[in-house]
Design a protein around this motif. Structure first.
Motif, mmCIF file in Angstrom:
data_model
loop_
_atom_site.group_PDB
_atom_site.id
_atom_site.type_symbol
_atom_site.label_atom_id
_atom_site.label_comp_id
_atom_site.label_asym_id
_atom_site.label_seq_id
_atom_site.Cartn_x
_atom_site.Cartn_y
_atom_site.Cartn_z
ATOM 1 N N ARG C 178 0.849 -1.201 0.000
ATOM 2 C CA ARG C 178 0.000 0.000 0.000
ATOM 3 C C ARG C 178 0.879 1.244 0.000
ATOM 4 O O ARG C 178 0.639 2.185 -0.758
ATOM 5 C CB ARG C 178 -0.900 -0.039 1.237
ATOM 6 C CG ARG C 178 -1.738 1.189 1.463
ATOM 7 C CD ARG C 178 -3.086 1.052 0.778
ATOM 8 N NE ARG C 178 -3.960 2.190 1.047
ATOM 9 C CZ ARG C 178 -3.898 3.352 0.409
ATOM 10 N NH1 ARG C 178 -2.986 3.538 -0.515
ATOM 11 N NH2 ARG C 178 -4.721 4.330 0.687
ATOM 12 N N ASP C 183 -3.606 0.668 -4.425
ATOM 13 C CA ASP C 183 -4.798 1.101 -3.683
ATOM 14 C C ASP C 183 -5.121 0.105 -2.584
ATOM 15 O O ASP C 183 -5.554 0.471 -1.499
ATOM 16 C CB ASP C 183 -6.005 1.196 -4.628
ATOM 17 C CG ASP C 183 -5.828 2.302 -5.653
ATOM 18 O OD1 ASP C 183 -4.990 3.186 -5.397
ATOM 19 O OD2 ASP C 183 -6.522 2.255 -6.687
ATOM 20 N N SER C 184 -4.941 -1.157 -2.907
ATOM 21 C CA SER C 184 -5.147 -2.217 -1.934
ATOM 22 C C SER C 184 -3.899 -3.077 -1.910
ATOM 23 O O SER C 184 -3.628 -3.804 -2.866
ATOM 24 C CB SER C 184 -6.359 -3.080 -2.324
ATOM 25 O OG SER C 184 -7.524 -2.305 -2.419
ATOM 26 N N PHE C 234 -9.382 -3.163 6.607
ATOM 27 C CA PHE C 234 -10.027 -1.904 6.261
ATOM 28 C C PHE C 234 -9.643 -0.805 7.250
ATOM 29 O O PHE C 234 -9.421 0.335 6.873
ATOM 30 C CB PHE C 234 -11.547 -2.091 6.207
ATOM 31 C CG PHE C 234 -11.934 -3.155 5.235
ATOM 32 C CD1 PHE C 234 -11.944 -2.884 3.866
ATOM 33 C CD2 PHE C 234 -12.246 -4.439 5.662
ATOM 34 C CE1 PHE C 234 -12.274 -3.866 2.947
ATOM 35 C CE2 PHE C 234 -12.574 -5.423 4.747
ATOM 36 C CZ PHE C 234 -12.591 -5.146 3.395
ATOM 37 N N GLN C 236 -6.904 -0.481 8.801
ATOM 38 C CA GLN C 236 -5.554 0.003 8.493
ATOM 39 C C GLN C 236 -5.437 0.509 7.057
ATOM 40 O O GLN C 236 -4.337 0.781 6.584
ATOM 41 C CB GLN C 236 -4.528 -1.112 8.727
ATOM 42 C CG GLN C 236 -4.404 -1.545 10.170
ATOM 43 C CD GLN C 236 -3.257 -2.543 10.363
ATOM 44 O OE1 GLN C 236 -2.343 -2.616 9.552
ATOM 45 N NE2 GLN C 236 -3.328 -3.310 11.440
ATOM 46 N N ASP C 237 -6.586 0.532 6.356
ATOM 47 C CA ASP C 237 -6.603 1.017 4.984
ATOM 48 C C ASP C 237 -5.695 0.197 4.065
ATOM 49 O O ASP C 237 -5.146 0.702 3.093
ATOM 50 C CB ASP C 237 -6.184 2.503 4.934
ATOM 51 C CG ASP C 237 -6.726 3.176 3.677
ATOM 52 O OD1 ASP C 237 -7.698 2.655 3.107
ATOM 53 O OD2 ASP C 237 -6.156 4.205 3.265
ATOM 54 N N SER C 239 -6.883 -2.458 2.521
ATOM 55 C CA SER C 239 -7.763 -2.793 1.407
ATOM 56 C C SER C 239 -8.741 -1.637 1.195
ATOM 57 O O SER C 239 -9.288 -1.099 2.149
ATOM 58 C CB SER C 239 -8.529 -4.075 1.720
ATOM 59 O OG SER C 239 -9.232 -4.498 0.589
ATOM 60 N N ASP C 240 -8.949 -1.286 -0.057
ATOM 61 C CA ASP C 240 -9.802 -0.148 -0.406
ATOM 62 C C ASP C 240 -11.276 -0.547 -0.318
ATOM 63 O O ASP C 240 -11.766 -1.350 -1.109
ATOM 64 C CB ASP C 240 -9.456 0.295 -1.839
ATOM 65 C CG ASP C 240 -10.296 1.477 -2.295
ATOM 66 O OD1 ASP C 240 -11.055 2.018 -1.473
ATOM 67 O OD2 ASP C 240 -10.175 1.856 -3.471
#
Lengths: 303, 302, 417
Positions: C178, C183-184, C234, C236-237, C239-240
């Motif tokens: 990332r 993005d993911s 999600f 931890q952002d 995965s988008d």
């Protein structure tokens, strides 16, 4: 949602379109208006055309892309131009068959709807017979039942009549549209009773009356029923999906959903190519016949 | 509208009319009885039982559960959500389809001289497209980095991830519903417009009425029956909206595009025929109510 | 109406539970080696059907009196078609039942496998138990899908990363990719079918289960832990959450353009990913699923071949099934359709044995269990997807989600009566 436009004009009987009124045939001349207004209309129509067509343009262009590029969606124009999608789609040689099936089923459904709906519509609008109320009630009830709920029982019925995997099974349950009956009844009830009385006095039988006088006057209603039933059958997916059990009875929508599906994958290239080949002939037919299709609708009324 | 029954005919005529009435109704009644009445009764029975897909071969081997299925559906927040979404789609899409179609029909009927056939064809094309393929197109156009957002970016707007956004997903679906239907209504309107006698327009023009004035005070009022009919048609069509959300969003994100018919479809998919049938009958009542209101309006207007 | 209802009640009172009404085990005659005859119709998905068509041609050459028609059926719509077919008795002879087998069996639509068709010890154990209900075999295992960890080997190498072997490593791996611009880093589906397919293995890996001995076990600490891990991607952002997958193939396309650095899904994805990468195998990394606190379990998918109870040509149908599930034809299916054979012998030689991916898939296959065997599974998995979506959008905590799922699952029930 019951958006009734404000009633502007003074109410008069002229509000009801009188199909028997005399009108000039041929194209209606366009308004003589200023060039600014005309230009504005054209600009709006062209903008509308762009918005309307852009999804289809994308469809056309993408059908020449390899499947992977379609999903990447980087540019509209194919980076790699390929006919692979079309050759894959047509390789089995069954596509014309699907098309033929779709045409047979749709034409039968349209003709059946026009005939059956106008017949019962005429009976409901102009004939007195015991049970009329019940028949009309049946129409209204059917009209409101979401078709999905009847899905399973309808299929079992079709199966018990040995109609699975036949044109009969694909056509019959769609051959009446309650909506169609309603449209026909509404329209026919607007026709003047005097017309019928006169013909009856002349000694016309009811069948003759219906075919020679009523039906020719029903242009717009027939067109409405025809268009509606065509759209419903041409795009119908769920019903043919279960009734057609072997691929030689598949219609286009069924074939399209089946194209190259596997666990976790759909081949979008052949799907878009198929979609294009599905739409094209319809557009051609429409281009050729649209003048009659729309203009003819109303002109039937004056004969 | 001549809703009056035909003038009472003589006895002999009446009996021949009764016979004709039945003969004309017979094909409809036959098909209706076999493919509609019987299935309707069957599904009513289903809605009162705990029938699942496993009972299909032995349909009477089920337990009657009274109104339990109805209670279950009515207490399911997802059902209410889907009903609400459907309401929004109807409220937005029906007027939008009518207005767009009316504009196009009037413009094509009398507004322009050249290119009528071309425009008619163009606007009718979406009606015959295959939803399965168009779904792919729609997802591409409204992707986070898709064409629509690219265009918005040029005027400085940072567009949302349309179909993944709980607010914007439904409007995006509605747009597709409108796109697929306005051409159909346009054709209906064109037919209606051509049934308006030419003389009326000419008379008005001689009287010095401008084109806008003629549109508002002649064309639209004379088209009222067609407009009302189209609004009933569209309401019944759109209240059963299913394919668009089904193939594009599967009802998501967070049920924001779940429609009432999709809810029913899901229950069928789970094999829960009892609840599916109950939900169908609730939707049936809603459609019935809507139609009743519209019929009333239709009747009073024509 | 009333009569029907009364009859229904009477039948219910006399029947001893309807879920086993249709599953009576008939003592079918053993299938011998004589040639097959008559007409056989098969419903299969387009892709898998191609493999069956190829096998059928050769089978017809050896059995001149048999005619086989393979009808391609939309994979997603097969259950609806089979349900209605069973209801009406108008059935094909053979179907590719996939994960719907259990519900067709309980509807009484599937014939048990007779003697002389197959030897279950030829197949992976998990593949056999996936087609066995109440100790009766209802289909012959044909192909399997297992889950794996797919990653961009080139991107990982640039970042100096090895494929993750544990949950923690996976989070670090995803975060690192990332950082590098994907993005993911590790894509985890935030909704739909792919969401439950991701959550279920995590539940197993945490030592949890969906159902145990007829009782749902969705509110256990193990399930909470699994849901927590899922949400972590999600939170931890990594995965988008805006990347909603609604079209098959989208993941592979995004993987190829670098916006997805890695993901976990079924073995069918390998060919699509390779295709999307333009055939460059050096960019495509494949590893077993990262292990959770307890193990690295996945579930086994795929399909057997089943014969319909209402088929009037069962004997010949079984002969074809026997033929199609043999090791050599399973390898042929792998070559035509890319599906992994359920037959163990098929992995030992030929195309599959030479494939670089075989070892990874085989390892995961040893580490796989069947899907939960509960009649209401389609509804339960929908629960996992629904609450998965809420977890992904962080509108619910893992504890709340687990409690809600348990409550709803109990309301749905097991479908047994």
């Amino acid at each position: 949602m019951i958006d009734t436009p404000p009633q502007v004009a003074p109410r008069s009987d002229a509000v009801v379109p009188d199909p028997s009124s005399r009108r000039r045939r041929g194209r209606s001349p366009s308004e003589s208006r200023g060039p600014v207004a005309t230009t504005a209309i054209y600009v709006a129509l062209v903008l509308g055309t762009i918005v309307t067509l852009s999804p289809l343009v994308w469809n056309v262009l993408s059908s020449f892309k390899p499947s992977g590029e379609i999903l990447l969606a980087q540019s509209w124009w194919p980076e790699t131009f390929t006919l692979e999608n079309f050759s894959q789609l047509l390789s089995g040689g069954e596509f014309p068959r699907y098309f033929f099936n779709s045409v047979v089923v749709s034409v039968a459904i349209v003709l059946g709807n026009i005939l059956l709906c106008s017949a019962v519509g005429y009976a409901l609008a102009k004939l007195r017979f015991p049970g009329r109320g019940i028949v009309f009630g049946a129409v209204l009830v059917t009209f409101m039942v979401p078709s999905l709920v009847l899905f399973v029982p309808q299929f079992v019925t079709v199966a018990s009549l040995n109609l699975t995997n036949t044109y009969g099974g694909l056509i019959l349950p769609l051959i009446i549209t309650p909506l169609g009956v309603f449209v026909m009844r509404q329209f026919i009830s607007q026709l003047p009773d005097e017309l019928l009385e006169a013909a009856r006095i002349d000694g016309s039988g009811e069948a003759r009356l219906f075919f020679r006088i009523i039906l020719p006057l029903c242009g717009p209603a027939v067109a409405t029923v025809g268009i509606l039933s065509f759209v419903m059958s041409w795009n119908n997916l769920l019903w043919p999906l279960v009734v057609a059990q072997t691929s030689d009875m598949y219609t286009l929508p069924v074939a399209l959903t089946t194209i190259s599906q596997a666990e976790g994958s759909v081949a979008y290239g052949p799907l878009l190519a198929g979609s294009l080949l599905t739409i094209l002939p319809i557009i051609v037919v429409f281009v050729f016949f649209q003048r009659y299709f729309i203009a003819g609708i109303a002109s039937t009324g004056i004969k | 509208m001549t809703t009056l029954a035909p003038k009472a005919p003589g006895r002999k005529k009446r009996s021949s009319q009764a016979l004709a009435g039945w003969l004309f109704s017979l094909p409809f009644v036959t098909v209706f009885a076999v493919f509609f009445a019987w299935p309707i009764l069957w599904s009513l029975f289903m809605s009162l039982t705990d029938m699942t897909s496993r009972d299909l071969r032995t349909p009477f081997n089920v337990e009657l559960v009274g109104l339990d299925n109805f209670a279950a559906v009515l207490s399911d927040p997802v059902f209410w959500r889907s009903l609400g979404n459907t309401g929004v789609v109807v409220l937005v899409a029906v007027p939008a389809v009518l207005v767009i179609a009316l504009f196009l029909a009037v413009a094509l009927n009398r507004g322009i001289r050249r290119g009528k056939g071309f425009f008619r064809t163009v606007y009718y094309v979406p009606v015959v497209t295959s939803i399965v393929a168009i779904a792919v197109v729609w997802k591409f156009l409204f992707a986070d980095n898709g064409t629509v957002n690219a265009m918005l970016a040029t005027i400085g707007i940072d567009g949302p991830a349309w179909l993944a956004d709980t607010f914007w997903a439904l409007p995006t679906i509605i747009l597709l519903v409108i796109w697929r239907l306005f051409g159909l209504v346009m054709v209906l309107f064109l037919a209606g417009l051509q049934a308006i006698p030419q003389d009326v327009h000419e008379a008005a023009r001689v009287d010095g009425a401008g084109s806008w004035r003629r549109l508002v005070s002649i064309t639209v009022p004379m088209l009222v029956p067609t407009i009302l009919l189209a609004s009933v048609l569209m309401t019944v069509f759109i209240v059963q909206v299913f394919e668009e959300p089904f193939v594009i969003t599967q009802g998501g994100p967070l049920n924001s595009t779940q429609s009432a018919v999709m809810y029913i479809y899901d229950e069928f998919g789970f094999g829960q025929y009892g609840t599916a049938a109950a939900a169908s009958y609730i939707l049936f009542l809603v459609i019935g109510l809507l139609s009743l209101i519209q019929f009333r309006v239709l009747r009073s207007r024509t | 109406m009333t009569t029907a209802a009364l009859t229904a009640t009477a039948l219910v009172l006399t029947a001893c539970g309807r879920s086993d009404a249709g599953t009576t085990v008939e003592t079918a005659e053993a299938i011998d080696g004589s040639p097959a005859t008559g007409e056989i119709t098969i419903w299969a998905a387009e892709n898998e059907g191609r493999a069956l068509s190829a096998t059928a041609e050769e089978f017809q050459a050896a059995n001149p009196d048999v005619t086989i028609t393979v009808t391609p059926v939309s994979f997603d719509e097969l259950p609806r078609k089979v349900d209605t077919a069973i209801a009406s008795g108008e059935v094909p002879d053979i179907i590719q039942p996939s994960t719907g087998l259990q519900s067709y069996v309980s509807a009484g639509g599937i014939a048990p496998v007779p003697d002389g068709v197959t030897d279950t010890s030829d197949f992976f154990d998990s593949a056999v138990s996936a087609v066995t209900f109440d100790d009766v075999l209802y289909a012959v295992p044909w192909y399997v899908t297992v889950q794996s960890f797919y990653y961009r080997a080139d991107l990982a190498e640039e970042a100096g990363l090895d494929a993750p072997t544990t949950w923690e490593e996976n989070l670090e791996f995803g975060a690192a990719l990332r950082e590098d611009g994907a993005d993911s880093g590790t894509f985890v589906a935030p909704s739909g079918t792919l969401a439950w397919q991701t959550i279920l293995p995590m539940i197993y890996q945490a030592g949890g289960s969906v159902i145990d001995d007829g009782e749902f076990t969705l509110d256990t600490p193990e399930v909470v832990e699994a849901l927590g891990h899922y949400q972590e991607f999600f939170a931890q952002d990594i995965s988008d959450v805006q990347k909603v997958i609604t079209a098959a193939g989208e993941i592979e396309a995004a993987f190829a353009d670098g916006s997805i650095g890695s993901y976990m899904t079924g073995s069918y994805s390998y060919d699509f990913a390779l295709d999307a990468l333009g055939g460059d195998a050096s960019k495509l990394g494949l590893a077993p699923l990262p292990e959770g606190p307890v193990n690295g379990m996945g579930y086994i998918g795929g399909s057997g071949l089943a014969v319909m109870a209402d088929s009037d040509n069962q004997e010949s149908a079984w002969k074809f099934v026997r033929h199609a599930t043999s090791p050599e034809n399973a390898v042929a299916a792998y070559e035509v359709s890319g599906v992994l054979p359920a037959n163990q012998a098929a992995w030992e030689s030929g195309a599959l044995a030479e494939s670089p991916t075989a070892e990874t898939f085989a390892t995961q296959l040893e580490n796989s269990v069947p899907l939960p065997q509960v009649l209401t599974w389609t509804q339960i998995r929908d629960l996992l997807a629904t609450y998965g979506e809420q977890l992904a959008r962080e509108v619910i905590t893992p504890e709340e989600a687990a409690a809600e799922m348990q409550r709803e699952a109990e309301a749905i029930g097991t479908g047994e009566q």
